[in-house]
Design an enzyme around this catalytic site. Structure first.
Site, PDB file in Angstrom:
ATOM      1  N   GLY A  46     -64.014  26.735  38.569  1.00 38.19           N
ATOM      2  CA  GLY A  46     -63.544  25.524  39.199  1.00 38.19           C
ATOM      3  C   GLY A  46     -64.207  24.260  38.837  1.00 38.19           C
ATOM      4  N   GLN A  51     -67.079  15.433  38.987  1.00 39.29           N
ATOM      5  CA  GLN A  51     -67.988  16.369  38.248  1.00 39.29           C
ATOM      6  C   GLN A  51     -67.680  15.770  36.587  1.00 39.29           C
ATOM      7  OE1 GLN A  51     -66.966  20.300  39.794  1.00 39.29           O
ATOM      8  NE2 GLN A  51     -69.143  20.601  38.990  1.00 39.29           N
ATOM      9  N   CYS A  88     -72.744  26.148  40.508  1.00 40.76           N
ATOM     10  CA  CYS A  88     -71.947  25.118  40.241  1.00 40.76           C
ATOM     11  C   CYS A  88     -72.155  24.370  38.652  1.00 40.76           C
ATOM     12  CB  CYS A  88     -72.341  23.948  41.104  1.00 40.76           C
ATOM     13  SG  CYS A  88     -71.535  22.326  41.114  1.00 40.76           S
ATOM     14  N   LEU A  89     -71.423  24.075  38.059  1.00 39.73           N
ATOM     15  CA  LEU A  89     -71.512  23.471  36.724  1.00 39.73           C
ATOM     16  C   LEU A  89     -72.258  22.236  36.656  1.00 39.73           C
ATOM     17  CD1 LEU A  89     -68.139  23.884  34.950  1.00 39.73           C
ATOM     18  CD2 LEU A  89     -70.079  25.423  34.619  1.00 39.73           C
ATOM     19  N   HIS A 130     -65.476  24.997  47.908  1.00 44.71           N
ATOM     20  CA  HIS A 130     -66.468  24.562  46.966  1.00 44.71           C
ATOM     21  C   HIS A 130     -66.024  23.233  46.218  1.00 44.71           C
ATOM     22  CE1 HIS A 130     -69.840  24.830  43.723  1.00 44.71           C
ATOM     23  NE2 HIS A 130     -68.971  24.070  43.440  1.00 44.71           N
ATOM     24  N   GLU A 131     -64.745  23.548  45.597  1.00 41.32           N
ATOM     25  CA  GLU A 131     -64.274  22.229  45.048  1.00 41.32           C
ATOM     26  C   GLU A 131     -63.900  21.140  45.856  1.00 41.32           C
ATOM     27  OE1 GLU A 131     -64.924  22.352  41.975  1.00 41.32           O
ATOM     28  OE2 GLU A 131     -65.302  24.527  41.763  1.00 41.32           O
ATOM     29  N   HIS A 134     -66.690  18.566  46.882  1.00 43.29           N
ATOM     30  CA  HIS A 134     -66.977  17.984  45.720  1.00 43.29           C
ATOM     31  C   HIS A 134     -66.318  16.636  45.892  1.00 43.29           C
ATOM     32  CE1 HIS A 134     -69.565  19.998  42.899  1.00 43.29           C
ATOM     33  NE2 HIS A 134     -68.893  20.859  42.690  1.00 43.29           N
TER      34      HIS A 134
HETATM   35 CO    CO Z   1     -69.398  22.822  41.898  1.00 44.83          CO
END
Ligand code: CO
Length: 159
Positions: A46, A51, A88-89, A130-131, A134
């Protein structure tokens, strides 16, 4: 399509609340395409617009069951709970055990502005939470109940 630079933890952009998308145009389509390519390149499941430095309410998800694009998402129902590993990226190399709802109903718009609803469970429910977080400037660490060493994980990276 292009791979965009992923904003890392510590950049204040990740703590901001994103604004809704108002224009469903070619620029939005290009952003969604880039976000998906960036997510796949980072071996995530995701990616949210902040991000890649864009403070708009957009995320993409693919847990291996196909691409999901959510514009202006709203979580309208949650149920149950699950515990599992999360990363998380924007936080490379960091993982933790989080607590999330087991079931999530999300309503969103697609890239053309059409409304749709997804009833998700398990990993998809977790990814949606999670997304969506953000978009309100919240990182997964706020949901971590236990930190883990990456060596403990079977899957080397997610999200
Ligand atoms: Co993330």
């Amino acid at each position: 399509m292009a791979i965009r630079n992923i904003v890392k933890e510590g950049d204040p952009i990740l703590n901001k609340v994103c604004r809704p998308v108002e224009k469903f145009d070619e620029k939005l389509a290009a952003l969604l395409d880039d976000m998906y390519e960036t997510m796949l390149n980072g071996e995530g499941v995701g990616l949210a617009a902040p991000q890649v430095g864009i403070l708009r309410r957009i995320f993409v998800i693919d847990i291996g069951e196909g691409k999901i694009e959510c514009v202006n998402p709203k979580i309208i129902k949650t149920k149950g709970r699950q515990e599992g590993s999360e990363g998380c990226l924007s936080c490379p190399g960091e993982y933790g055990i989080t607590e999330r709802p087991m079931y999530v109903t999300v309503s969103a718009q697609n890239r053309f502005g059409d409304q749709f609803t997804i009833n998700a469970e398990g990993l998809l429910a977790k990814a949606i939470c999670h997304e969506n977080d953000h978009l309100d400037g919240i990182l997964f660490k706020e949901h971590v109940i236990r930190t883990i060493n990456p060596d403990e994980l079977k899957v080397p990276s997610r999200k």
